[in-house]
Scaffold this motif. Structure first.
Motif, mmCIF file in Angstrom:
data_model
loop_
_atom_site.group_PDB
_atom_site.id
_atom_site.type_symbol
_atom_site.label_atom_id
_atom_site.label_comp_id
_atom_site.label_asym_id
_atom_site.label_seq_id
_atom_site.Cartn_x
_atom_site.Cartn_y
_atom_site.Cartn_z
ATOM 1 N N ARG A 162 1.132 4.175 -3.056
ATOM 2 C CA ARG A 162 0.959 5.621 -2.912
ATOM 3 C C ARG A 162 2.127 6.379 -3.548
ATOM 4 N NH1 ARG A 162 -1.039 3.995 2.199
ATOM 5 N NH2 ARG A 162 0.950 4.456 3.221
ATOM 6 N N ASN A 170 0.823 -1.209 0.000
ATOM 7 C CA ASN A 170 0.000 0.000 0.000
ATOM 8 C C ASN A 170 0.857 1.260 0.000
ATOM 9 O OD1 ASN A 170 -2.397 -1.439 -0.014
ATOM 10 N ND2 ASN A 170 -2.576 -1.454 2.216
ATOM 11 N N ALA A 171 1.943 1.245 0.790
ATOM 12 C CA ALA A 171 2.832 2.406 0.848
ATOM 13 C C ALA A 171 3.521 2.620 -0.497
ATOM 14 C CB ALA A 171 3.867 2.223 1.959
ATOM 15 N N ASP A 172 3.972 1.508 -1.120
ATOM 16 C CA ASP A 172 4.600 1.614 -2.442
ATOM 17 C C ASP A 172 3.607 2.155 -3.465
ATOM 18 O OD1 ASP A 172 6.939 0.610 -1.429
ATOM 19 O OD2 ASP A 172 6.599 -1.438 -2.138
ATOM 20 N N VAL A 207 8.565 10.169 3.025
ATOM 21 C CA VAL A 207 7.827 8.925 3.064
ATOM 22 C C VAL A 207 6.905 8.908 4.282
ATOM 23 C CG1 VAL A 207 8.002 6.417 3.141
ATOM 24 C CG2 VAL A 207 9.731 7.746 1.942
ATOM 25 N N SER A 208 5.617 8.677 4.020
ATOM 26 C CA SER A 208 4.655 8.671 5.146
ATOM 27 C C SER A 208 4.639 7.296 5.800
ATOM 28 C CB SER A 208 3.272 9.027 4.632
ATOM 29 O OG SER A 208 2.866 8.136 3.620
#
Length: 211
Positions: free
Chosen positions: A87, A83-85, A210-211
């Protein structure tokens, strides 16, 4: 001798795009423009064409090819995306980046990094490349057009024709490109890592971003 297509960079002619795609589907190699530099591309399933590209660039079998994709949904078919990738990818594609991700089973083993099982993927921001990919309906197996002994990619389609007209099957003249390769961003681990600074800004992949 390579066919030579002069294609408008803003409004690519559909007839010429289809002719170039037919060459790829028949096992040919094309030189085509991207948002970073010119690249060499061939069909994802064509081992013979891939070996011809290796010969042109004098690459060993450790060199990783890149799958150039139409969009994020196609990219996600060939790579494992968290999910982070996702975004990060959504915010920075299309663009002049090559992303290194863990490969899925859809990727032929010969295209994966032998030890890490990774694959390079990218979504270029260029109308001609986008038209080629849309018409082809699948990724182009590609590598930056850097000739042996050179440090910078080729960006002049007339010179590409002169140097490679007997070694590739088509040159797509979309005008001059940048002489910078893509920025390479590794996303196969928890924290993004830039291993090559190129045309794309590395700011979005710094720790503070990066969140």
């Amino acid at each position: 001798m390579a066919q030579y297509f002069q294609i408008h960079p803003d409004n690519p002619q559909s007839r010429l795009i289809h002719q170039a795609v037919q060459i790829v589907q028949q096992g040919g190699i094309v030189a085509y423009p991207t948002d970073s530099s010119y690249a060499l591309g061939c069909h994802i399933g064509d081992k013979a064409a891939m070996e011809r590209i290796r010969d042109i660039r004098q690459l060993d079998d450790k060199h990783s090819f890149t799958l150039v994709c139409r969009d994020l949904s196609e990219l996600a078919l060939y790579a494992k995306v968290s999910n982070a990738d996702y975004r990060l990818l959504k915010a920075n594609t299309p663009g002049a980046y090559t992303f290194i991700l863990l490969a899925t089973k859809e990727v032929p083993k010969r295209l994966q990094h032998a030890k890490r099982k990774t694959i390079g993927l990218r979504i270029p921001q260029h109308n001609i490349a986008a038209a080629l990919l849309e018409t082809l309906g699948e990724p182009l197996m590609s590598t930056t057009l850097i000739m042996p002994g050179e440090e910078l990619p080729m960006n002049d389609p007339h010179l590409i024709r002169e140097v490679l007209e007997h070694r590739i099957d088509a040159v797509i003249d979309g005008g001059f490109c940048s002489m910078e390769p893509t920025t390479v961003v590794h996303l196969e681990e928890d924290t993004p890592r830039v291993s090559r600074q190129g045309r794309g800004s590395n700011d979005p992949f710094m720790p503070h971003a990066v969140s």
